[in-house]
Structure formats: structure tokens, C-alpha cells
Design an enzyme around this catalytic site. Structure first.
Site, mmCIF file in Angstrom:
data_model
loop_
_atom_site.group_PDB
_atom_site.id
_atom_site.type_symbol
_atom_site.label_atom_id
_atom_site.label_comp_id
_atom_site.label_asym_id
_atom_site.label_seq_id
_atom_site.Cartn_x
_atom_site.Cartn_y
_atom_site.Cartn_z
ATOM 1 N N ARG A 413 0.828 -1.212 0.000
ATOM 2 C CA ARG A 413 0.000 0.000 0.000
ATOM 3 C C ARG A 413 0.861 1.260 0.000
ATOM 4 O O ARG A 413 0.522 2.256 -0.662
ATOM 5 C CB ARG A 413 -0.923 0.024 1.223
ATOM 6 C CG ARG A 413 -2.143 -0.878 1.127
ATOM 7 C CD ARG A 413 -3.067 -0.616 2.306
ATOM 8 N NE ARG A 413 -3.764 0.659 2.161
ATOM 9 C CZ ARG A 413 -4.267 1.357 3.186
ATOM 10 N NH1 ARG A 413 -4.089 0.924 4.430
ATOM 11 N NH2 ARG A 413 -4.900 2.485 2.975
ATOM 12 N N HIS A 417 0.268 4.070 -2.783
ATOM 13 C CA HIS A 417 -0.164 5.418 -2.400
ATOM 14 C C HIS A 417 0.890 6.455 -2.756
ATOM 15 O O HIS A 417 0.554 7.616 -2.999
ATOM 16 C CB HIS A 417 -0.473 5.460 -0.902
ATOM 17 C CG HIS A 417 -1.813 4.887 -0.550
ATOM 18 N ND1 HIS A 417 -2.742 5.541 0.234
ATOM 19 C CD2 HIS A 417 -2.393 3.706 -0.880
ATOM 20 C CE1 HIS A 417 -3.824 4.791 0.378
ATOM 21 N NE2 HIS A 417 -3.634 3.662 -0.294
ATOM 22 N N ASN A 466 -4.538 8.333 4.033
ATOM 23 C CA ASN A 466 -3.248 7.734 4.361
ATOM 24 C C ASN A 466 -3.037 7.505 5.858
ATOM 25 O O ASN A 466 -2.001 6.972 6.253
ATOM 26 C CB ASN A 466 -2.110 8.613 3.825
ATOM 27 C CG ASN A 466 -2.023 8.592 2.309
ATOM 28 O OD1 ASN A 466 -2.519 7.667 1.662
ATOM 29 N ND2 ASN A 466 -1.407 9.608 1.728
ATOM 30 N N HIS A 565 -5.972 -6.723 -3.555
ATOM 31 C CA HIS A 565 -6.985 -6.853 -2.496
ATOM 32 C C HIS A 565 -7.117 -8.285 -2.010
ATOM 33 O O HIS A 565 -7.962 -8.579 -1.177
ATOM 34 C CB HIS A 565 -8.338 -6.338 -2.997
ATOM 35 C CG HIS A 565 -8.408 -4.851 -3.101
ATOM 36 N ND1 HIS A 565 -9.558 -4.169 -3.428
ATOM 37 C CD2 HIS A 565 -7.446 -3.898 -2.922
ATOM 38 C CE1 HIS A 565 -9.316 -2.870 -3.453
ATOM 39 N NE2 HIS A 565 -8.042 -2.682 -3.154
#
Length: 697
Positions: A413, A417, A466, A565
């Protein structure tokens, strides 16, 4: 495989002690590298109608330049097989090779020259490189005409045959359709399609799937089944222009070959044809498929050879014995070779084009005889400056994962991000690299996510989406160790990218994809830009597609990367509207499996629950696999953005493809490679932070 903490420091020490000279000698073994031979960087206009198809012809046997070898007294080579007799342009490749042997003898392989030529033949008219080429291939020494017909599909192939041929080379239906777009240039011989005009089923009939008006025109050009000399444009009125017009005429039932028409007989393939009606989509997808094709069955490291002359094998000396080469006693791996449509073989090159090509090529080569090692991403970028860098990063990452497997999704992640924020597809990043710090745009994968907020700026990491990110401490620990080993060398952006790869790779005990390194760290990080760039869990398909397109990623990438996911959890407030208030009337999302919805309601009991988390991939949230796509097909995608993937035919077809575990692992790695190079800073742009959380540290 456990990596106990007590061994970690010794592992790092061992890595730090690796001899850099040895790494310099071996750094490219088993690898392909961007800019490995950058002497070829902008060197040649090649005929679109010849060298674009010559590379696929070679790659069907394995991308090893075996196509270029001449026949000998005891062997008939590939180039003399009937399907290859109309190939041309060998002399152009030979002339490039001759010049390179004068400049840097024994360095550049014929296989790399061939691959670069295909890319640059398309790129010339656009005045920019249309896709990246990884280099470092070596030349094969087996070339048998007998292998050609068994590997090249026929222009009479049906869809099942075409699909199987691509599958044999680990390419997808999507690649099949996209690469068929190469038929936008060149011509075909009458005898390869005239059965569609005069004797389709053996009863003197025509192919009913062929546009009747187009068939009548073809009959005026090809007047018998026995005509083997007359040629016809594969893309009517556009056979000299590389564009997506092939798909427009295909939709009008004007595909020249039976194998062209076959693409419309399968729903999934036909949907891809529809997507390719967008010029920008075609150019992007074609480049990506060419990248995948260009690395099929390559020889690297000490395998094969670097020929002095592309048409002749290097003599085998006694000192060569024992080297792992493709000798006559070895068989080609079954995955070697590639199929673009067989009928590109009918193209020709004019004398004027050859002359222009030679002048252009030699002029450019003389001007650019240099190795461009700076300003580029490459494999093993640190092999001289910090040879243990990747070893140290992996050792720490794997040690942390051994103690806490849930870290995998957290590191993944962080990378995602970071890369998705602050990218503007219209900005010229070369211009920006020298721009002042207040410039409104900056790159993506630049570790801006890692920067702390200051008294006058709220950084990305403190933006609402975040706040649930974790794993910063792992990145900091890697950075601390690397600063001790080789101060001021390895960027935080590269550490973040490597950690993401290694977090997924841990359970497989091998690297799942390649990471090009050489990124530098950005110095802008604004929380205000996060929401505008990160896809929302509430997004519909149109929004998701546009968001990825802004980053020059495709629908295919969108679906594949959503497979991340398969690990991790989601907070209730990010999907509970689907359970309790989907349209604002206290209703549920009808696309959500009702049994699954009932289970979720036992875990998330209100819209206001912001603390409870639920597995994104039920029963499999700690295992990186393709189970996400299985549950998605059962309408158990947790977020609205997951369910959105099934609302578009093209995306849904990709979901179906990824039900194959091997396909998912391959595609995920390739999409991660593409995501990892979004808007990077290289060369003298940006900085190398001493501490990842502080600018100019």
C-alpha cells in the site's frame, strides 16, 4: 522459509562484503537492463513493413536472433523456411552490427539490435520511443527451418488455434488482439486469403463473414486461387501508416485474412477490438504487448553468445566447453517463441527506404557513440555504488515479514499510495526536474509519501486516506542500514519500490518481478493532492478507468492491480453504505451477494463504525493468490470499486483471465513494473535523502 532475527545482522554484513568487482562482471547475467547498450538509443528509421514483423518472427523461436543465421551445408536455417522467404531488411541489421563492432567489439547482441529496431521502426514517425526495451539479450546458436512451420500460426487459423499459440508463449487473448494491430501496415499475398473469395468451404463459395463489397474489390486484384505474386494492402488505404485503422476496418468485416476475421468470433477478443478503436489506447497497449513479447525465451548471462556477424555463429572453441549455451544437443524451452499474426511476412521494403535508413542510422550512430548510464532506471543500478543494496533491503523486509506476515499488504500500500499522488499526464517531467520547488506538478514514485509534515505544510502521509498506512518503520530501518553501508547512495523511492516487491515475494522465496532502480527522492508532499489522485473505494468504473488513464495505466492494469486486495483488510465505514444505505433510502447494494452481505452485517453493525476491519478476501487475507477474482465473480467484492470491475465487459473479461493463478502472478508483476516507473525522478533531479521523512536531510 524462516529468517530469524539473530541472523539478520550477519546476513547484512555478508551482503556488504560482496566484491563489487565480481558484481560488475556478473551484474547483467540472467537479466535484461534498460539502457544496457544505450549506444542504440535513437539510432534508426527502419521499415515498418519489415523489421516490425522480423522481430516477432525471431521471437516465435525465442528472441535470440536465430532468424538472422544463414543456412549451412548441413542445416537449413529459419530464414530459409518458406514463411520467411519474403522477409527483408537483413542488410540493415548487418550494417548496424558492423558499425557497433567497430565502436564496441563483442558487446551488443544481434538479438538486442533486432528488438530495438522493431521499437524504433514504429517510433520514428512519432519522434519518440513508443515503449521501453529491456536489453542484455544474447544470441542463440540454433536455427532450424523445420521448427518454423510448427511455431508460426497460419493465416488460415481459427480463434482457438490463435489463442493456444499465444498461450504457449504466456501471452493473453488481449496480447493476441493488440499485436494483430501490426496488420495496419504492410501487404499480403493473394494465395493466403483467396480461398475466402473463391473456395471457402471447398464448394466454390466465398467466406460469408467477409464484407461483400470488399470481397468484390479483392477479386479484381486477386483473380485466381493460384496467384502467388500479387499483393494487397492488409489495411486498405492505410498500409504505410502505423495507426489503429486496422481495428476500424476489422469491425467492417474487412480483415484480410481468416485469422483476422477470427478475432470477431470470440466475445472477449471482440471486446478488445472495440477498446482498440481509441488511438491512444492502441498505442499504449501495443507498446506493452511488444514489451511482453520481447522478453520471451531470451538468453542472458553466460548463455548463448555475442556474434561478431549476425548471420554466422561464433566458432566453438575448446575453452567454450561447459558453458551453458544452446548447443545442438539442447532443446528449446517450450515457452520460447511468440506469435504475432503469421501474415506480416508478406511486407516489402523499397530501395529508397533502405538508402534513407542507412544514412540515418550511420549518422545517428556516429553522433551517439556513448553509454548512457546516468539519468535512467535500470536493473542493478547500484551494482557499483552499493552492491549489497538490494540484498540488505530484502533481508530486512523478509525478516520483518517472517515475524509479521500482515506487513506485506502494508508495504504494498505504501508503494501504491506513493506512486499515485501528484502525477499529471500532461507535464513534461524533464522540464519539471529543473523547475523550482513550488512548481504545481511533480512525479509519482518519488517517496513523497514518506515525508513528515512541517509547521507550514501538511504532508501526504497525514491526509485522511493515508492515516491507516503502516510500515514506515520498516522503510526507515532499511534506510538506516543502507546509510551505514553506503551513505547518500540509495534513494528512499527505490527502497519503497523494492520493499513492495519483496513483501509479495517473501512467501514464494523468489523475486516475483523485476525492479528497475535509480529513482531519486522528491521534495514536495502535500496532503491536499491525495484525495484528487487516489482512487476511492466508492468509485464507479468510469472514475477508476480515468484515474488509471491519468497515470498512463490501462483497464488491464486496473483489474490486475486490484488483485492486491487478495491481502489485507478494509474498514467498515468504507463499504457499510453497501449494507445499510446504498442509494440513501436505507437499502443494500443489489450487486452484493446477499449471503455475504448478511455475514458483513454481523461484523459491521452501523454506518458509523470506523474502527472494525474485515478481510478484503474472505478466508485468504494473509495469502497472496488470485482468490480475489474468484470471490469477485461470486459478487463478494468488498468495496464498490471492486464490484465496479464487473460492470464493464472489457474489465470483466480480464477478471476471467486472472482466474488462472499463473496468469495472475505474471500479469501482476508486469503491472507493478509499469506502476513503479510512473513519473520517476532520475539523473540529477530530486535528491537522495539521508532520512526518508525529511527533505534535504
Amino acid at each position: 522459509m524462516a529468517r530469524p532475527s539473530e541472523f539478520l545482522s550477519r546476513l547484512i554484513q555478508m551482503g556488504s562484503e560482496l566484491d563489487s568487482g565480481f558484481l560488475r562482471q556478473t551484474s547483467h547475467q540472467g537479466r535484461l537492463d534498460l539502457a544496457f547498450e544505450a549506444v542504440l538509443c535513437n539510432y534508426i528509421e527502419l521499415s515498418l513493413r519489415d523489421w516490425l514483423r522480423s522481430t516477432p518472427w525471431d521471437c516465435r523461436m525465442g528472441c535470440d536472433a536465430s532468424l538472422l543465421l544463414d543456412s549451412t551445408s548441413n542445416n537449413t536455417a529459419e530464414k530459409d523456411a518458406p514463411p520467411n522467404l519474403s522477409l527483408a531488411g537483413f542488410d540493415v541489421i548487418d550494417e548496424i552490427k558492423t558499425q557497433l563492432e567497430k565502436t564496441c567489439p563483442g558487446v551488443v547482441s544481434c538479438a538486442d539490435i533486432l528488438t530495438l529496431a522493431a521499437r524504433d521502426s514504429v517510433s520514428f514517425k512519432f519522434n519518440r520511443s513508443m515503449w521501453e526495451v529491456l536489453t542484455g539479450r544474447r544470441d542463440g546458436n540454433i536455427s532450424r527451418s523445420s521448427e518454423v512451420l510448427t511455431n508460426l500460426p497460419s493465416p488460415f487459423s481459427n480463434f482457438t488455434t490463435l489463442k493456444q499459440n499465444f498461450s504457449n508463449r504466456n501471452l493473453t487473448v488481449h496480447d493476441l488482439v493488440v499485436l494483430s494491430g501490426a496488420h495496419t501496415i504492410g501487404v499480403g499475398h493473394c494465395n493466403l486469403f483467396s480461398n475466402r473469395l473463391y473456395n471457402f468451404t471447398g464448394k466454390g463459395d466465398s467466406d460469408p463473414s467477409l464484407n461483400s463489397t470488399y470481397a468484390a474489390i479483392l477479386k479484381t486484384q486477386c483473380q485466381s486461387l493460384s496467384d502467388t505474386t500479387t499483393t494487397v494492402e492488409m489495411d486498405p488505404q492505410s498500409s504505410l501508416k502505423f495507426d489503429n485503422n486496422y481495428f476500424a476496418v476489422l469491425k467492417q468485416q474487412q480483415g484480410l485474412f481468416q485469422s483476422d476475421a477470427a478475432l470477431l468470433t470470440n466475445k472477449g477478443a471482440s471486446n478488445v477490438v472495440d477498446e482498440m478503436l481509441s488511438p491512444s489506447k492502441f498505442f499504449t497497449e501495443f507498446g506493452q504487448s511488444m514489451e511482453r513479447m520481447g522478453v520471451i525465451g531470451v538468453l542472458t548471462g553466460s548463455s548463448g553468445e555475442i556474434r561478431k556477424k549476425c548471420s554466422v555463429r561464433r566458432p566453438v572453441h575448446s575453452t567454450d566447453r561447459g558453458l551453458p549455451t544452446h548447443s545442438a544437443t539442447h532443446h528449446r524451452p517450450s515457452h520460447q517463441g511468440i506469435k504475432i499474426e503469421n501474415h506480416m511476412v508478406m511486407a516489402f521494403i523499397s530501395p529508397q527506404q533502405i538508402l534513407h535508413t542507412r544514412i540515418f542510422a550511420l549518422t545517428a550512430l556516429i553522433k551517439s557513440v556513448r553509454f548512457c548510464n546516468g539519468g535512467e532506471l535500470k536493473l542493478k543500478y547500484y551494482h557499483k555504488s552499493c552492491p549489497a543494496a538490494e540484498f540488505i533491503s530484502q533481508a530486512i523486509t523478509w525478516d520483518k515479514l517472517d515475524a509479521n506476515p500482515s506487513l506485506a499488504v502494508k508495504l504494498l500500500r505504501l508503494h501504491y499510495h506513493d506512486c499515485f499522488v501528484r502525477v499529471n499526464p500532461l507535464v513534461d517531467l524533464n522540464v519539471y526536474s529543473n523547475a523550482p520547488k513550488h512548481h504545481p506538478f511533480s512525479p509519482g514514485c518519488d517517496a513523497s509519501l514518506l515525508l513528515d509534515s512541517t509547521s507550514n505544510n501538511t504532508a501526504e502521509k497525514d491526509a485522511i486516506p493515508n492515516l491507516s498506512l503502516a510500515g514506515f518503520d520498516v522503510i526507515d530501518e532499511i534506510k538506516t542500514q543502507l546509510e551505514k553501508t553506503c551513505p547518500g547512495v540509495v534513494s528512499c523511492a527505490d527502497i519503497l519500490t523494492l520493499a513492495a516487491r519483496d513483501s509479495v515475494s517473501f512467501k514464494f522465496n523468489r523475486s516475483m518481478w523485476e525492479v528497475l532502480t535509480g529513482r531519486r527522492d522528491g521534495n514536495i508532499s502535500r496532503s491536499s493532492e491525495v484525495l484528487a489522485n487516489l482512487p476511492s473505494p466508492f468509485s464507479n468504473f468510469t472514475t477508476l478507468k480515468q484515474n488509471f488513464a491519468n497515470k498512463k495505466l490501462t483497464v488491464h492494469d486496473l483489474v490486475v492491480l486490484s488483485g492486491a486486495h487478495t491481502i489485507g483488510v478494509g474498514h467498515c465505514n468504507l463499504f457499510s453504505n453497501r449494507l445499510y444505505n446504498f442509494t440513501g433510502k436505507g437499502d443494500s447494494d443489489p450487486s452484493l451477494n446477499s449471503t455475504y452481505a448478511a455475514v458483513l452485517k454481523t461484523q459491521c453493525q452501523s454506518l458509523s463504525d470506523t474502527t472494525t476491519t474485515v478481510e478484503m478476501d474472505p478466508q485468504s487475507s494473509l495469502k497472496f493468490d488470485n482468490n480475489y477474482f474468484t470471490v469477485l465473480k461470486q459478487h463478494q467484492g468488498l468495496f464498490q470499486s471492486d464490484a465496479a470491475l464487473l460492470t464493464n465487459k472489457g474489465a470483466s473479461n480480464v477478471v476471467d483471465e486472472l482466474l488462472s493463478p499463473s496468469k495472475f502472478f505474471t500479469e501482476f508483476g508486469q503491472s507493478m513494473e509499469r506502476m513503479g516507473v510512473i513519473g520517476v525522478l532520475t539523473g540529477s533531479s530530486g535528491e537522495i535523502r539521508k532520512k526518508c521523512s525529511v527533505v534535504g536531510s
